[in-house]
Design a protein around this motif. Sequence first.
Motif, mmCIF file in Angstrom:
data_model
loop_
_atom_site.group_PDB
_atom_site.id
_atom_site.type_symbol
_atom_site.label_atom_id
_atom_site.label_comp_id
_atom_site.label_asym_id
_atom_site.label_seq_id
_atom_site.Cartn_x
_atom_site.Cartn_y
_atom_site.Cartn_z
ATOM 1 N N UNK A 73 116.718 71.164 91.092
ATOM 2 C CA UNK A 73 116.290 69.906 91.903
ATOM 3 C C UNK A 73 115.008 69.839 92.570
ATOM 4 N N UNK A 74 114.833 70.788 93.324
ATOM 5 C CA UNK A 74 113.689 71.249 93.963
ATOM 6 C C UNK A 74 112.346 71.433 93.166
ATOM 7 N N UNK A 75 112.519 71.909 91.931
ATOM 8 C CA UNK A 75 111.575 72.199 91.244
ATOM 9 C C UNK A 75 111.169 70.950 90.433
ATOM 10 N N UNK A 76 112.179 70.110 90.097
ATOM 11 C CA UNK A 76 111.868 68.722 89.606
ATOM 12 C C UNK A 76 111.119 67.808 90.543
ATOM 13 N N UNK A 77 111.725 67.933 91.812
ATOM 14 C CA UNK A 77 111.136 66.947 92.854
ATOM 15 C C UNK A 77 109.412 67.514 92.985
ATOM 16 N N UNK A 78 109.340 68.711 92.867
ATOM 17 C CA UNK A 78 107.907 69.286 93.194
ATOM 18 C C UNK A 78 107.096 68.711 91.761
ATOM 19 N N UNK A 79 107.732 69.061 90.671
ATOM 20 C CA UNK A 79 106.811 68.526 89.325
ATOM 21 C C UNK A 79 106.460 67.227 89.428
ATOM 22 N N UNK A 80 107.594 66.145 89.855
ATOM 23 C CA UNK A 80 107.274 64.853 89.694
ATOM 24 C C UNK A 80 106.318 64.425 90.860
ATOM 25 N N UNK A 81 106.546 65.029 92.143
ATOM 26 C CA UNK A 81 105.094 64.749 93.167
ATOM 27 C C UNK A 81 103.799 65.192 92.651
ATOM 28 N N UNK A 82 103.903 66.309 91.680
ATOM 29 C CA UNK A 82 102.589 66.810 91.267
ATOM 30 C C UNK A 82 101.910 65.731 90.337
ATOM 31 N N UNK A 83 102.996 65.430 89.559
ATOM 32 C CA UNK A 83 102.522 64.453 88.358
ATOM 33 C C UNK A 83 102.143 63.168 88.992
ATOM 34 N N UNK A 84 102.875 62.636 90.042
ATOM 35 C CA UNK A 84 102.427 61.363 90.740
ATOM 36 C C UNK A 84 101.008 61.592 91.267
ATOM 37 N N UNK A 85 100.629 62.666 92.023
ATOM 38 C CA UNK A 85 99.571 63.032 92.392
ATOM 39 C C UNK A 85 98.435 63.082 91.431
ATOM 40 N N UNK A 86 98.593 63.762 90.409
ATOM 41 C CA UNK A 86 97.600 63.698 89.077
ATOM 42 C C UNK A 86 97.285 62.479 88.521
ATOM 43 N N UNK A 87 98.560 61.533 88.815
ATOM 44 C CA UNK A 87 98.322 60.078 88.167
ATOM 45 C C UNK A 87 97.578 59.178 88.988
ATOM 46 N N UNK A 88 97.624 59.668 90.238
ATOM 47 C CA UNK A 88 96.730 58.709 91.239
ATOM 48 C C UNK A 88 95.617 59.001 91.214
ATOM 49 N N UNK A 111 111.351 68.744 104.210
ATOM 50 C CA UNK A 111 112.177 67.462 104.754
ATOM 51 C C UNK A 111 113.419 66.937 103.971
ATOM 52 N N UNK A 112 113.459 67.359 102.848
ATOM 53 C CA UNK A 112 114.583 66.669 101.924
ATOM 54 C C UNK A 112 115.723 67.845 101.747
ATOM 55 N N UNK A 113 115.399 69.012 101.792
ATOM 56 C CA UNK A 113 116.263 70.217 101.573
ATOM 57 C C UNK A 113 117.419 70.134 102.536
ATOM 58 N N UNK A 114 117.131 70.039 103.787
ATOM 59 C CA UNK A 114 118.270 70.112 104.845
ATOM 60 C C UNK A 114 119.407 69.141 104.350
ATOM 61 N N UNK A 115 119.175 68.193 103.774
ATOM 62 C CA UNK A 115 120.238 67.101 103.613
ATOM 63 C C UNK A 115 121.020 67.511 102.198
ATOM 64 N N UNK A 116 120.524 68.491 101.450
ATOM 65 C CA UNK A 116 121.100 68.986 100.258
ATOM 66 C C UNK A 116 121.621 70.229 100.152
ATOM 67 N N UNK A 117 121.414 71.198 101.374
ATOM 68 C CA UNK A 117 121.991 72.480 101.533
ATOM 69 C C UNK A 117 123.405 72.428 101.885
#
Length: 118
Positions: free
Chosen positions: A58-73, A110-116
């Motif tokens: 999930x962390x990897x997917x989140x990182x890739x999604x944020x990266x892609x959003x930044x690239x699109x932006x 900031x997201x991981x503490x809620x998932x661990x």
Amino acid sequence: MELWRNEMNEEIYRINQVIPTTNADENENTEAIQQWIRSVIGRLDHYKTQHKELLNDATTLLELALWKAKMDEKEEDSLGEVKAKKIKLDMQSERSERRITSGANIVIKNVLPYLELK
């Protein structure tokens, strides 16, 4: 997660069936309970390992999604600009720069503490 919950409910049901059927012998009850506890601890360890694997995915997917959003932006921003001369960009360094500036490290931190599990 539902599968894990169902398996643990089965374990609880199982010990509730085992204890009444054992003889009144205290040693036999103790041994049955200790074996059950070892089984439950083994399952919990297995679930924790699975949870860590899911969390890593999930962390990897989140990182890739944020990266892609930044690239699109950035692509949208650069489409609106008129350039006087064509500049050839090193694509690899551009992608690396966008990955760093995507903010994924801040969001994930900031997201991981809620998932661990704690």
